[in-house]
Design a protein around this motif. Structure first.
Motif, mmCIF file in Angstrom:
data_model
loop_
_atom_site.group_PDB
_atom_site.id
_atom_site.type_symbol
_atom_site.label_atom_id
_atom_site.label_comp_id
_atom_site.label_asym_id
_atom_site.label_seq_id
_atom_site.Cartn_x
_atom_site.Cartn_y
_atom_site.Cartn_z
ATOM 1 N N PRO A 63 0.877 -1.249 0.038
ATOM 2 C CA PRO A 63 0.071 -0.046 -0.028
ATOM 3 C C PRO A 63 1.014 1.262 -0.013
ATOM 4 O O PRO A 63 0.455 2.433 -0.603
ATOM 5 C CB PRO A 63 -0.840 -0.231 1.228
ATOM 6 C CG PRO A 63 -0.961 -1.518 1.661
ATOM 7 C CD PRO A 63 0.488 -2.136 1.175
ATOM 8 N N HIS A 64 2.109 1.125 0.740
ATOM 9 C CA HIS A 64 3.056 2.094 0.588
ATOM 10 C C HIS A 64 3.343 2.663 -0.653
ATOM 11 O O HIS A 64 3.446 3.995 -1.094
ATOM 12 C CB HIS A 64 4.120 2.103 1.494
ATOM 13 C CG HIS A 64 5.028 3.086 1.405
ATOM 14 N ND1 HIS A 64 5.207 4.511 2.089
ATOM 15 C CD2 HIS A 64 6.427 3.070 0.809
ATOM 16 C CE1 HIS A 64 6.143 4.933 1.551
ATOM 17 N NE2 HIS A 64 7.095 4.515 0.794
ATOM 18 N N TYR A 123 1.494 2.302 -3.400
ATOM 19 C CA TYR A 123 0.319 2.849 -3.989
ATOM 20 C C TYR A 123 0.412 4.474 -3.897
ATOM 21 O O TYR A 123 0.230 5.209 -4.544
ATOM 22 C CB TYR A 123 -0.774 2.293 -3.628
ATOM 23 C CG TYR A 123 -1.336 0.809 -4.353
ATOM 24 C CD1 TYR A 123 -2.185 1.080 -5.453
ATOM 25 C CD2 TYR A 123 -0.884 -0.333 -4.207
ATOM 26 C CE1 TYR A 123 -2.637 -0.018 -6.147
ATOM 27 C CE2 TYR A 123 -1.312 -1.208 -4.654
ATOM 28 C CZ TYR A 123 -1.906 -1.315 -5.869
ATOM 29 O OH TYR A 123 -2.523 -2.604 -6.645
ATOM 30 N N SER A 124 0.577 4.631 -2.591
ATOM 31 C CA SER A 124 0.424 6.098 -2.138
ATOM 32 C C SER A 124 1.618 6.962 -2.626
ATOM 33 O O SER A 124 1.528 8.235 -3.015
ATOM 34 C CB SER A 124 0.575 5.841 -0.505
ATOM 35 O OG SER A 124 -0.601 5.454 0.054
ATOM 36 N N ARG A 125 2.899 6.335 -2.888
ATOM 37 C CA ARG A 125 3.945 6.914 -3.110
ATOM 38 C C ARG A 125 3.859 7.509 -4.643
ATOM 39 O O ARG A 125 3.847 8.384 -5.074
ATOM 40 C CB ARG A 125 5.363 5.969 -3.070
ATOM 41 C CG ARG A 125 6.472 6.476 -3.744
ATOM 42 C CD ARG A 125 7.471 7.222 -2.972
ATOM 43 N NE ARG A 125 8.620 7.689 -3.805
ATOM 44 C CZ ARG A 125 9.642 7.208 -4.146
ATOM 45 N NH1 ARG A 125 9.776 6.052 -3.474
ATOM 46 N NH2 ARG A 125 10.479 7.826 -4.692
ATOM 47 N N ALA A 128 0.614 7.614 -6.411
ATOM 48 C CA ALA A 128 -0.246 8.479 -6.560
ATOM 49 C C ALA A 128 0.200 10.022 -5.975
ATOM 50 O O ALA A 128 -0.107 11.291 -6.637
ATOM 51 C CB ALA A 128 -1.231 8.183 -5.311
ATOM 52 N N LEU A 140 -5.596 5.628 -5.947
ATOM 53 C CA LEU A 140 -5.806 5.684 -4.627
ATOM 54 C C LEU A 140 -7.366 5.343 -4.067
ATOM 55 O O LEU A 140 -7.740 4.892 -3.230
ATOM 56 C CB LEU A 140 -5.937 7.279 -3.892
ATOM 57 C CG LEU A 140 -4.470 7.763 -4.017
ATOM 58 C CD1 LEU A 140 -4.634 9.112 -3.736
ATOM 59 C CD2 LEU A 140 -3.572 7.054 -2.686
ATOM 60 N N LEU A 185 -6.908 1.564 -4.116
ATOM 61 C CA LEU A 185 -6.334 1.177 -2.847
ATOM 62 C C LEU A 185 -7.314 1.271 -1.620
ATOM 63 O O LEU A 185 -7.479 0.492 -0.914
ATOM 64 C CB LEU A 185 -5.226 2.267 -2.584
ATOM 65 C CG LEU A 185 -4.431 2.102 -1.142
ATOM 66 C CD1 LEU A 185 -3.699 0.832 -1.027
ATOM 67 C CD2 LEU A 185 -3.415 3.319 -0.924
ATOM 68 N N GLU A 242 -4.504 3.805 3.863
ATOM 69 C CA GLU A 242 -3.195 3.885 4.407
ATOM 70 C C GLU A 242 -2.833 5.751 4.863
ATOM 71 O O GLU A 242 -3.744 6.354 3.608
ATOM 72 C CB GLU A 242 -2.137 3.627 3.009
ATOM 73 C CG GLU A 242 -0.704 3.649 3.392
ATOM 74 C CD GLU A 242 -0.016 4.729 3.284
ATOM 75 O OE1 GLU A 242 1.150 4.797 3.923
ATOM 76 O OE2 GLU A 242 -0.457 5.684 2.565
ATOM 77 N N GLY A 284 -1.958 8.125 1.662
ATOM 78 C CA GLY A 284 -2.656 7.778 0.436
ATOM 79 C C GLY A 284 -4.168 8.580 0.749
ATOM 80 O O GLY A 284 -4.675 9.134 -0.288
ATOM 81 N N TYR A 327 -3.590 12.175 0.221
ATOM 82 C CA TYR A 327 -3.711 12.580 -1.356
ATOM 83 C C TYR A 327 -5.013 12.200 -1.971
ATOM 84 O O TYR A 327 -5.422 13.166 -2.911
ATOM 85 C CB TYR A 327 -2.568 11.830 -2.134
ATOM 86 C CG TYR A 327 -1.223 12.512 -2.001
ATOM 87 C CD1 TYR A 327 -1.097 14.021 -2.756
ATOM 88 C CD2 TYR A 327 -0.189 11.909 -1.231
ATOM 89 C CE1 TYR A 327 0.062 14.515 -2.563
ATOM 90 C CE2 TYR A 327 1.016 12.758 -1.017
ATOM 91 C CZ TYR A 327 1.185 13.912 -1.744
ATOM 92 O OH TYR A 327 2.330 14.694 -1.700
ATOM 93 N N LEU A 328 -5.783 11.250 -1.597
ATOM 94 C CA LEU A 328 -7.106 11.055 -1.885
ATOM 95 C C LEU A 328 -7.888 12.359 -1.689
ATOM 96 O O LEU A 328 -8.797 12.715 -2.718
ATOM 97 C CB LEU A 328 -7.773 9.666 -1.515
ATOM 98 C CG LEU A 328 -8.938 9.445 -2.201
ATOM 99 C CD1 LEU A 328 -8.936 9.312 -3.652
ATOM 100 C CD2 LEU A 328 -9.462 8.025 -1.631
#
Length: 461
Positions: A391-392, A394-396, A398, A414, A417, A425, A428, A431-432
């Motif tokens: 998941p980290h 994905y956030s990175r 995004a 996101l 995710l 996360e 994430g 940012y979402l």
């Protein structure tokens, strides 16, 4: 020990050593040779230090002091645990306390502090009530403190009855600081300083403890006292420079880092610290030159540094090349990192995948900066695969996409995710929320903000 080096007794021994003829070498003891080697080492003259050790071992094969110095040199300067163990095995008397401490130190450096503690407990049972080594608890506490193993240090210090010894008070101060009891630690150190105001060791220790307590200005003042006593005090130079960095006085910090580098020209951090101070002053081209010097140090003496040190340096170089819009050079450096990691992590595929995913993200970010979204997506897909869907990552991905203006793409990642994979996360989620706000998705934004607030409250409980 610093005070001993300044004593008339040691100066006479050193002078005698430097004027010895071959036939007179046995006039000095193994302890004398060990002290001489340690003195040269602290003067950054390892060539002379090793010469003294080898003379001692030619006269007294298997002797504890000189062999221990050689083993610690392999351990701490060459970062070679196996070599240190092999050298230590050459010590003749395996029941000597110094041998016991050396083996424990090797275990600690190798990340086996719990094993070292058990080993020392067994040794303690052997030496217990033996006047020959009744100061073992204090020696062990000092050892654990040197490696910031506060819990074990405290355990062993409680066994010691040498409460009036300087080493006991210094160790107690370090333990208190490690336990977050800054004021109590300062109080002990100040007592030491009152008794010996010209000890750079105490001023340096006070500076470190004050820095830990957020007393940056006080820490700098303590470093100034140490530098007034010894202008070439390496610890004081670093402590003051780091304090100045935290106060954003980067130019003055740079001057001190440069002075430190002149005193320690073969140390990796001599060049990385200058580079960081230059980066803070927005001088990327100059900073890059110093990271290149740091890389040369790693390449010149590869056994002296962990491969991770080289990776860290190359990452900084890749970042700076990117800052300078040298995208192809940055990409080459990231490729080099990937190769280094493959060479060193072939037996740990999970860790290798995690690290390669970070490199993939870096490559994807470069593509975004060149406005090559399709290539970036390929790299990001590779990052997800390498990390096994971390998941980290994905956030990175995004976050990079959002910061580069590819908001819809960041939102899609996101949304996947959170709503499909079901992972909340923190980065994430942040940012979402930004993506929803940018894209005008008010209902979803409200839902995300509620989740963020709920998670925040659950962490406070």
């Amino acid at each position: 020990m610093d005070n001993y080096y300044k004593s008339k007794e040691f100066k006479e021994i050193l002078e005698q050593y430097e004027n010895l003829h071959d036939s007179e070498q046995t006039l000095l003891s193994t302890e004398d040779y060990s002290d001489i080697a340690q003195y040269y080492h602290e003067q950054a003259d390892d060539k002379k230090a090793l010469e003294a050790v080898h003379v001692a071992l030619s006269l007294y094969p298997g002797s504890v002091g000189p062999t221990s110095f050689l083993a610690r040199y392999a351990l701490l300067e060459e970062h070679d645990v196996d070599k240190a163990s092999n050298i230590a095995d050459g010590i003749t008397d395996k029941n000597d306390p110094d041998y016991v401490l050396l083996m424990a130190e090797i275990m600690i450096v190798d990340g086996r502090a719990d094993e070292a503690d058990s080993y020392l407990d067994e040794a303690y049972d052997f030496f217990y009530d033996d006047d020959y080594y009744d100061d073992m608890p204090l020696d062990v506490a000092v050892l654990f403190t040197d490696y910031d193993e506060v819990e074990y240090a405290d355990k062993w210090l409680q066994r010691s009855d040498e409460t009036d010894e300087i080493d006991y008070i210094v160790t107690k101060a370090k333990i208190l600081a490690g336990q977050g009891k800054i004021n109590e630690s300062e109080e002990l150190i100040n007592k030491l300083i009152n008794a010996d105001p010209y000890s750079t060791e105490y001023w340096d220790l006070l500076a470190v403890v004050q820095s830990m307590g957020g007393k940056t200005s006080d820490s700098i003042t303590s470093s100034d006292y140490a530098l007034a006593i010894d202008p070439d005090d390496r610890d004081a130079l670093l402590n003051k420079a780091k304090g100045l960095m935290s106060l954003e006085n980067y130019s003055e910090a740079e001057k001190l880092f440069r002075k430190y580098a002149k005193l320690e020209p073969n140390k990796l951090n001599s060049y990385t610290l200058i580079a960081f101070s230059l980066m803070a002053q927005n001088r990327p081209q100059e900073a890059l030159l110093y990271f290149e010097k740091a890389l040369e140090i790693c390449e010149k003496e590869p056994k002296a540094y962990q491969w991770g040190d080289m990776v860290d340096v190359i990452y900084q170089m890749a970042y700076l090349e990117n800052t300078l819009s040298h995208f192809s050079k940055s990409r080459e450096l990231l490729n080099r990192i990937a190769e280094i990691e493959k060479d060193n992590l072939s037996d740990n595929l999970d860790e290798l995948g995690r690290r390669l995913a970070e490199v993939d993200c870096g490559q994807g970010c470069l593509c975004l900066e060149e406005n090559k979204l399709d290539e970036a997506i390929d790299w990001f897909d590779q990052a997800v695969n390498d990390s096994n869907g971390d998941p980290h990552i994905y956030s990175r991905i995004a976050g990079a996409a959002y910061e580069s203006g590819f908001v819809q793409y960041a939102y899609n990642i996101l949304h996947e995710l959170l709503f499909n994979i079901g992972v909340e996360e923190p980065l994430g989620m942040k940012y979402l929320a930004l993506c929803c706000k940018h894209l005008g998705k008010e209902d979803e934004l409200k839902c995300i903000e509620e989740k963020i607030e709920k998670n925040k409250k659950s962490q406070e409980i």
